[in-house]
Write a protein that holds these residues in place. Structure first.
Motif, PDB file in Angstrom:
ATOM      1  N   ALA B  83       1.081  -1.393  -0.050  1.00 53.16           N
ATOM      2  CA  ALA B  83       0.419  -0.303  -0.378  1.00 53.16           C
ATOM      3  C   ALA B  83       0.566   1.079   0.163  1.00 53.16           C
ATOM      4  N   ASP B  84       2.202   1.198   0.328  1.00 51.22           N
ATOM      5  CA  ASP B  84       3.132   2.527   0.490  1.00 51.22           C
ATOM      6  C   ASP B  84       3.727   2.450  -0.585  1.00 51.22           C
ATOM      7  N   PHE B  85       3.375   1.470  -2.028  1.00 49.77           N
ATOM      8  CA  PHE B  85       4.456   2.041  -3.165  1.00 49.77           C
ATOM      9  C   PHE B  85       3.498   3.385  -3.527  1.00 49.77           C
ATOM     10  N   MET B  86       4.907   3.896  -4.255  1.00 54.00           N
ATOM     11  CA  MET B  86       4.304   5.068  -4.845  1.00 54.00           C
ATOM     12  C   MET B  86       4.183   4.989  -6.520  1.00 54.00           C
ATOM     13  N   PRO B  87       3.293   5.608  -7.035  1.00 53.68           N
ATOM     14  CA  PRO B  87       3.037   5.349  -8.437  1.00 53.68           C
ATOM     15  C   PRO B  87       4.459   6.854  -8.912  1.00 53.68           C
ATOM     16  N   SER B  88       4.691   6.652 -10.164  1.00 53.33           N
ATOM     17  CA  SER B  88       5.834   7.734 -10.866  1.00 53.33           C
ATOM     18  C   SER B  88       5.416   7.515 -12.063  1.00 53.33           C
ATOM     19  N   VAL B  89       4.845   9.972 -11.776  1.00 57.02           N
ATOM     20  CA  VAL B  89       3.834  10.586 -12.696  1.00 57.02           C
ATOM     21  C   VAL B  89       5.016  11.158 -14.051  1.00 57.02           C
ATOM     22  N   ALA B  90       4.769  10.519 -14.953  1.00 53.51           N
ATOM     23  CA  ALA B  90       5.611  11.633 -16.065  1.00 53.51           C
ATOM     24  C   ALA B  90       4.856  12.154 -16.106  1.00 53.51           C
ATOM     25  N   LEU B  91       5.232  13.684 -16.376  1.00 54.69           N
ATOM     26  CA  LEU B  91       4.281  15.223 -16.359  1.00 54.69           C
ATOM     27  C   LEU B  91       4.157  15.656 -17.845  1.00 54.69           C
ATOM     28  N   SER B  92       3.458  15.651 -18.316  1.00 51.17           N
ATOM     29  CA  SER B  92       3.403  16.510 -19.131  1.00 51.17           C
ATOM     30  C   SER B  92       2.249  17.601 -19.382  1.00 51.17           C
ATOM     31  N   LYS B  93       2.978  19.175 -20.295  1.00 50.51           N
ATOM     32  CA  LYS B  93       2.956  20.151 -20.219  1.00 50.51           C
ATOM     33  C   LYS B  93       1.497  19.967 -20.556  1.00 50.51           C
TER      34      LYS B  93
END
Lengths: 424, 521
Positions: B83-93
């Protein structure tokens, strides 16, 4: 694009040490340099028999190898040692640096003294041997066969010391032979009689006693004979040569080439880097590397003096009995020089190689220096043989001759160490 | 005076792990820390009144399971689950972000279905290959001069694992091993956001761009890490990275380790080639037969031991370790949580990455080769106070970001360059989280020069030496001395400068302690 093509000042700071090192190694730029004595040597060179000594044009012989050799033993021989690599090592921590780099205890080397030493890499393999001159408490001159500036500079990290190549700036002469003292005395080097073996002192030259007009004379040499080495700034070289030649005229002074010196050094039992052993930075094959104990230089190692390069490896090799070779003097039956002959045990099992050999006119013995694989030459010294290939009118005559391990030096001349030096 | 079997220099996490491991094996251990607190670059520090952030390392993704087990860290309050695993978010403009969920993208959202299946294949392959390297990246490197039976067997096991891949896969493993990450991504993926994220991850913390040869190794290094048994998973420790250090410290102290802070070591005393003790900068001398340096290897040998006690060739090697950091850290105190365009609430609690494409990362890298910072930096952002409100005053928010590229040897110097770089960073942030600039109460930017001074990391390099192929494994920290022992008998290295390298793993500390225990046995 304008920005990309705009010229920007080049950052020089980072590149400076590298370019300084390159500039300090100018010997790469001219092949076979002449030494400061070249005009005099060229004038005497009848045989035109040259070789390459550390980038310099040096004579094998000048007029007659045999007579040049006998000039060393009966008269006074003048040999140009300017090509010898020379480093000035100076500063408050010069002694500490040299103690870390070389094998012997430099704190025991007093100012005005010279000692023969060697130095190793981290693995305890010999990088070179040479002589260390202590010119003052804080100033040394290290003379050697090979170039070592990068090694010395990297060794100097963390020491308050200057390391500078002075091979080109300083000219050197070896004056060797029974009349050498008399030649110097007659040349007006007052007080030179006080120099004992391995002493050095400065003497005035060309009048003034200051600066460039000094010549450093040490009672050292590579012949096992009475002899001296003289160092002077390069611009004073020719006047020094002339001074010696003039005063030595009636005492049989002769300029000589390397072949004659090489014979004398062999009789004296002295070894030559990259002739009798391969220096660590030259060796390509892993089994050619040699530790000091493997080339007869173990006596230099001082384990009590503190850390020095290779100490850890040398200790381990000694403790784990990893020393694989030994360098020995051989006396071989007959009178045919055994140069580069293979050494056998019981005439059958190959155990080593002769690196230098000659019939010694002084010892009246057929002598050689050889490297043997231990235990031969170390604990097993009986029943050794050398196989000499003697070329006789386009056919090899193979001679299997008995070899006996003997002590070096092969000759011991009282005049070498006599005090005061004898007048001949 | 109490006498100790071992003195550990440096109370960073590796020093503490080494200390705890030795103490658990019955050694009497003293840790000497120069700073006022242990933890090194893995602390939680207050950077503005009421705002706390992890000093340099802000994400946990490679704490070695053996460290957790040996030190019983779970008992000391360090526990993570899926439950603690964090997602990685590839930001986009210009569009919705792409999100890797679970342990390094078990599920990918925001991409086309063909890209999703391509990612599934690539992810499986990356993890398979990282798995082959994992034993190498954890254990003590093989001793090439005299390999023990155990080492030979474990090398054999790796060979076997390689063999088990099957012929094609094994060939491909060998083919791609030293490749650049950009080329590999181009072979298998099309979405530049996903490729940008992976290119960033592969080069994070090193002086490499995605098109630099061997840059793929960085990705393997990341994926060789695990959390709760899941490779590539990342978590934000509650209380910041300092919480991890607190747990390690508690374990060490329970095992009897004594810790002294504000005790900088000035000298390692060497007698006849053997480490005999240390001298503090106040002149106090302490003796022990085992000295473990968990600080930088160059500092250890050039400053504390000093060149005259070691051989010239070794000094040469140590001086040649490349350790000029290229990464900066930003801590922002914000009066309210920022809003990154297109990112949902769960995403804001994840790792937000600005690396829109491999080209962008490469272009960000280019100036650093010539001593200039990236005008459009790439970065990894976390908002730790969202999940842990204790880190910021109520309603306010902490932003912690790792920024690239910021070369240690900035041509114009960091005094002049720092405000300019901060401006570039804030402009970059503003374009992904409009309005963030106005919410900044305090900004703390740590350039490599700052990191060097504050955390005693020469070059400001968090790995204490570039983590590239020529400085890994048997060549880390220098060739011939990768096994934690040193040319000085009784002196050992245990920091990130040793194999396997940096990141909050505890592996160098654990391996060093194990080596010391094995040598005495």
């Amino acid at each position: 694009m304008a920005q990309a093509t705009k010229k920007k000042p080049v950052a020089k700071a980072a590149g400076a040490p590298v370019s300084a090192r390159i500039a300090a190694q100018a010997h790469f730029h001219t092949l076979r340099l002449g030494t400061p004595f070249q005009p005099r040597i060229d004038a005497l060179a009848r045989t035109q028999d040259w070789y390459n000594w550390a980038g310099y044009r040096a004579p094998h012989s000048l007029w007659d190898e045999e007579l040049e050799y006998f000039a060393i033993r009966s008269q006074a021989a003048l040999f140009d040692i300017s090509p010898m690599t020379k480093y000035r090592i100076e500063g408050p921590e010069a002694e500490a640096l040299l103690n870390r780099v070389t094998l012997r205890d430099v704190t025991k080397l007093r100012p005005g003294r010279v000692h023969y030493t060697a130095w190793c890499d981290d693995e305890g393999f010999v990088l070179d041997d040479g002589t260390l001159f202590r010119l003052s408490p804080t100033r040394f001159r290290l003379c050697s066969q090979e170039r070592h500036l990068p090694w010395l500079l990297d060794s100097a990290v963390g020491f308050d010391v200057i390391v500078e190549e002075e091979t080109e700036a300083v000219a050197g002469l070896a004056l060797q032979g029974p009349t050498s003292f008399a030649v110097l005395r007659d040349a007006g080097f007052a007080g030179v009689e006080r120099l004992k073996i391995f002493d050095l002192a400065d003497f005035p030259h060309d009048g003034g006693p200051q600066g460039n007009t000094q010549v450093t004379i040490s009672r050292t040499g590579f012949t096992g004979d009475l002899g001296y080495e003289l160092f002077v700034s390069a611009d004073m070289a020719l006047s020094l040569w002339d001074r010696l030649m003039t005063s030595g005229d009636l005492r049989g002074i002769r300029a000589i080439g390397y072949t004659a010196l090489n014979r004398a050094r062999l009789e004296a039992g002295l070894i030559v880097a990259n002739a009798d052993f391969t220096t660590a930075e030259h060796a390509i094959r892993a089994d050619r590397l040699r530790m000091p104990d493997e080339i007869g230089l173990g006596f230099m190692i001082d384990l009590e003096k503190g850390h020095f390069n290779g100490r850890r490896a040398i200790l381990e090799a000694r403790a784990k009995r990893k020393l694989r070779y030994v360098l020995v003097g051989l006396e071989i039956e007959g009178n045919i020089p055994a140069e580069h002959a293979i050494v056998y045990h019981k005439k059958a099992h190959e155990v080593g190689l002769v690196s230098a050999a000659m019939w010694s006119p002084m010892a009246k013995r057929n002598i050689a220096i050889a490297s043997l694989a231990r235990p031969y030459g170390d604990t097993m010294v009986e029943d050794l043989w050398v196989e000499i290939y003697a070329m006789r009118e386009l056919q090899y005559q193979k001679l299997m001759k008995r070899a006996k391990v003997v002590a070096r030096p092969f000759i011991k001349l009282d005049r070498r160490t006599a005090n005061p030096p004898a007048d001949f | 005076m109490t006498s100790f079997d071992a003195i550990i220099i440096g109370g960073g996490h590796n020093g503490l792990v080494a200390a705890a491991t030795l103490a658990k094996a019955g050694r009497k251990v003293l840790v000497l820390e120069a700073g006022s607190e242990v933890g090194g670059a893995a602390r939680t520090e207050e950077f503005a009144p009421g705002f706390r952030a992890s000093s340099i390392a802000h994400l946990l993704n490679r704490l070695h399971p053996d460290v957790v087990k040996t030190l019983e860290l779970e008992k000391h309050g360090l526990q993570f689950g899926r439950a603690d695993f964090m997602p990685s978010v590839a930001l986009s403009k210009d569009g919705p972000p792409l999100v890797l969920h679970g342990a390094y993208g078990e599920v990918l959202t925001g991409a086309s279905s063909s890209e999703q299946s391509a990612w599934k294949g690539l992810r499986a392959q990356l993890l398979r290959y990282a798995g082959i390297l994992k034993p190498f990246l954890y254990r003590r490197p093989p001793d090439l001069a005299g390999m023990s039976l155990l080492e030979t067997v474990s090398l054999g096991q790796t060979a076997l694992a390689l063999k088990k891949l099957g012929k094609e896969d094994m060939r491909d493993f060998l083919r791609v091993l030293l490749m650049n990450v950009a080329d590999l991504l181009d072979e298998q993926l099309t979405d530049i956001r996903l490729k940008g994220l992976l290119a960033f991850d592969a080069t994070l913390g090193s002086h490499l761009g995605p098109r630099s040869p061997t840059s793929l190794l960085g990705l393997y290094y990341r994926l060789a890490g695990e959390t709760d048994g899941a490779a590539g998973a990342q978590v934000l420790p509650q209380g910041g990275m300092g919480a991890v250090v607190t747990a390690i410290r508690a374990s060490a102290e329970k095992a009897g380790v004594e810790i002294r802070t504000l005790a900088p070591v000035a000298k390692i005393i060497v007698e006849k080639g053997r480490a005999a003790g240390v001298a503090l900068d106040n002149g106090e001398v302490m003796h022990a037969s085992t000295i473990v340096s968990a600080i930088n290897p160059a500092t250890t040998f050039l400053d504390l031991v000093g060149p005259r006690e070691i051989d010239t060739g070794f000094v040469r090697k140590v001086k040649n370790i490349r350790m000029k950091g290229d990464t900066a850290k930003l801590n922002l105190a914000l009066d309210r949580p920022p809003q990154f365009t297109g990112v949902d609430a769960a995403g804001h609690k994840g790792r937000l990455v600005i690396a829109p494409s491999p080209d962008h990362v490469e272009r960000a890298f280019n100036p650093s080769k010539y001593g200039e910072f990236s005008p459009e930096p790439v970065m990894e952002i976390t908002l730790p106070s969202l999940a842990d409100p204790s880190l910021a005053p109520s309603g306010a928010c902490v932003l912690s970001a790792v920024l690239q590229y910021a070369p240690y040897a900035l041509k114009e110097g960091w005094d002049a360059g720092k405000p300019k770089f901060l401006k570039a960073v804030m402009a970059q942030l503003e374009s992904y989280a409009p309005g963030i600039g106005k919410s900044v109460i305090h900004a703390e930017l740590l350039t490599p020069a700052d990191i060097e001074t504050r955390y005693r990391m020469p070059g400001g390099h968090w790995h204490h030496g570039e983590l590239q192929a020529d400085q890994m494994l048997v060549s880390r920290p220098v060739s011939g001395w990768s096994g934690y022992d040193t040319p000085i008998d009784g002196l050992f290295l245990a920091g990130a400068g040793s194999h396997p390298g940096g990141g909050v793993s505890g592996a160098p500390g654990l391996n060093a302690a194990r080596r010391i225990i094995a040598m005495k046995g």
